[in-house]
Design an enzyme around this catalytic site. Sequence first.
Site, PDB file in Angstrom:
ATOM      1  CB  THR A  86      -6.142   8.173  -4.028  1.00 52.00           C
ATOM      2  OG1 THR A  86      -6.747   7.018  -4.628  1.00 52.00           O
ATOM      3  CG2 THR A  86      -6.072   7.959  -2.523  1.00 52.00           C
ATOM      4  CD  GLU A 132      -3.141  -0.580   0.160  1.00 48.11           C
ATOM      5  OE1 GLU A 132      -2.866  -0.612  -1.063  1.00 48.11           O
ATOM      6  OE2 GLU A 132      -4.241  -0.246   0.595  1.00 48.11           O
TER       7      GLU A 132
END
Length: 311
Positions: free
Chosen positions: A184, A131
């Site tokens: 994002t 991530e």
Amino acid sequence: MEKIRVYAPATVANVACGFDIFGFAVNRPGDEIVLEKRAEPGISIIEITGDDGRLPLEVAKNTAGIAIQKYLAHIGREDQGFNLSLHKDMPLGSGLGSSAASAVAGVFAANELMDKPLTQKELLPFAMEGERVACGSAHADNVGPSLLGGFIIIRSYDPLDIIQIATPSDLYASIVHPHIEVNTKDARGILDKEISLSTTITQMGNVAGLVAGLMLPDYALIGRSLVDVIIEPSRAILIPQFAEVKAAALQAGALGCSISGSGPSLFALSKGEEVAKQVAEAMRDQFAQVGIGSDIFVSPINQQGPMILPN
């Protein structure tokens, strides 16, 4: 075992009121990895399909590749080499934990081929490193539920403290992924940096209520608690037709509806599969009214996490 095929599920993070601390897994969509031992050290990403050529084959920049690399270093087996093939069976940038599913499938597969020196929960920090490569921060609200299954709470990052809680057996998620993109970084940048005490108290009440509603179980309490007064009001403006889609979900019988992760996907929770299917159709119809195509998925809460598939 020399070769393994693993499927890791998509996830819904935040779950309305639980920004960065809640997440749950669903059955579909997800990512599939085929991992095979090889004689030479190092990881070679042989192919990636389903990504329209958008994902890097370079190990250090690939969420699955870096997760496996960090895992091998931790167990002192950097001498072991792997060939990796990744099939993306879910949309990128969807708010459904696409990067997390790849990292989870990779590190889970590697641990299986190395005869499981670590427990499933001990694999979490390596999946989180995937991530970090994908979005710049090693958060766990997607990799946690994808790896462990079920509904998870991240109580703390330092030290890492992950709690799995029980969910009602008849609780279903409806997910609609509109064919639009939400960056994002934009979704993070739009958030208020400070919030009032009264807003914080409201959100804390909803967080506590949702946990209690899931564990009792109390569907009405779940519905009352699926309210986000901090993040959703800011991010909703990035998703066309958001208010109409949410209203349609509630009218069709959903307990509650909000944004999945940073969007653009939306999720709703319902009691029973039939209601959840009706909710998903209602959400898709609302996007279609303004010319936005979408994909829908209906699933119970996935309690398993990664799954080994036949080779």
